[in-house]
Design an enzyme around this catalytic site. Structure first.
Site, short mmCIF file in Angstrom:
data_model
loop_
_atom_site.label_atom_id
_atom_site.label_comp_id
_atom_site.label_asym_id
_atom_site.label_seq_id
_atom_site.Cartn_x
_atom_site.Cartn_y
_atom_site.Cartn_z
N LYS A 26 0.86 -1.19 0.00
CA LYS A 26 0.00 0.00 0.00
C LYS A 26 0.89 1.24 0.00
CE LYS A 26 -4.50 0.63 2.15
NZ LYS A 26 -5.23 0.56 3.41
O1 G3P Z 1 -8.64 1.26 4.06
C1 G3P Z 1 -8.51 2.57 4.46
C2 G3P Z 1 -9.25 2.79 5.70
O2 G3P Z 1 -8.67 2.05 6.72
C3 G3P Z 1 -9.43 4.18 6.15
O3 G3P Z 1 -10.58 4.17 6.90
O4 G3P Z 1 -12.17 4.89 8.57
O5 G3P Z 1 -9.75 5.49 8.80
O6 G3P Z 1 -11.16 6.57 7.04
P1 G3P Z 1 -10.94 5.36 7.90
#
Ligand code: G3P
Length: 218
Positions: free
Chosen positions: A83
């Site tokens: 990633k």
């Molecule tokens: O896969 C990306 C994700 O983990 C981000 O999620 O909820 O931190 O915006 P969030």
């Protein structure tokens, strides 16, 4: 449509894998920081549970550092996907890794232009963060629709992973938009199962079945 789980919790991954619907895992430094244990060991364990792409993120900001970290991460397991944040250095790293046959997931993507750069660089996956866009007052799913259309227009093989998913409606909207992959936190996978009419229906069926049994005993 493929379902990934967005977590570094081995417990959650084991539980979701037991449902038989899990196609991959996405992690990030924040998710790994919530878990006890050494990140590489956790990623190794995750790869032993799920037979599908497992995204592990680099933290270097320069291309050479990103590639160095990527080369270490792919030693963990052949299913590891690197990633990489969508920056200039990130795009250079994605290009270099794709030339080496290493799969990259372009992350922190918030625009179609960024998604086009990821595809041009040879990313295997692109991760638009829809929840964070919604939080900022934009319609995150519009971005997914745009990227799916653009990739379709040009036959880009990069797969869209709808990320930063916050609720069950995001999953439905991602599917309607034709996104090939959605990565959900564990709680969203749990929400997908739930419907009050399913619970009420089971209760009624069991009550009626009980009546038959009682009749037999009378
Ligand atoms: O896969 C990306 C994700 O983990 C981000 O999620 O909820 O931190 O915006 P969030």
């Amino acid at each position: 449509m493929k379902f990934f789980i967005d977590t570094a919790s081995v417990k959650e991954i084991r539980e979701a894998a037991s449902y038989g619907i899990l196609d991959g895992v996405t992690t990030n430094p924040s998710l790994l920081s919530k878990e006890q244990g050494e990140p590489l060991a956790i990623l190794k364990e995750i790869c032993s549970i799920v037979d599908g792409p497992v995204s592990a993120e680099v933290v270097a900001l320069d291309k050479d550092g990103m590639v160095r970290e990527a080369l270490d991460l792919v030693k963990i397991h052949p299913n590891i996907v690197i990633k990489i944040p969508l920056t200039k250095e990130g795009v250079k790293a994605i290009r270099e890794l794709s030339q080496k046959g290493i799969r990259a997931n372009a992350t922190l993507v918030f625009s179609s232009n960024q998604a086009m750069l990821a595809a041009k660089a040879g990313a295997s996956f692109v991760s638009p963060f829809i929840g964070r866009l919604d939080d900022a007052g934009h319609v995150g799913m519009d971005l997914v629709r745009e990227i799916v259309t653009i990739y379709g227009n040009y036959g880009f093989e990069t797969e869209v992973i709808v990320a930063s998913v916050r609720n069950a409606l995001h999953v439905v909207d991602a599917a309607i938009a034709g996104a090939p992959i959605v990565t959900c936190p564990f709680n969203v996978i749990e929400l997908m199962f739930k419907h009050p009419l399913t619970d009420a229906g089971i209760k009624k069926f069991l009550e009626d079945w009980d009546k038959i049994k009682k009749r037999g005993q009378a």
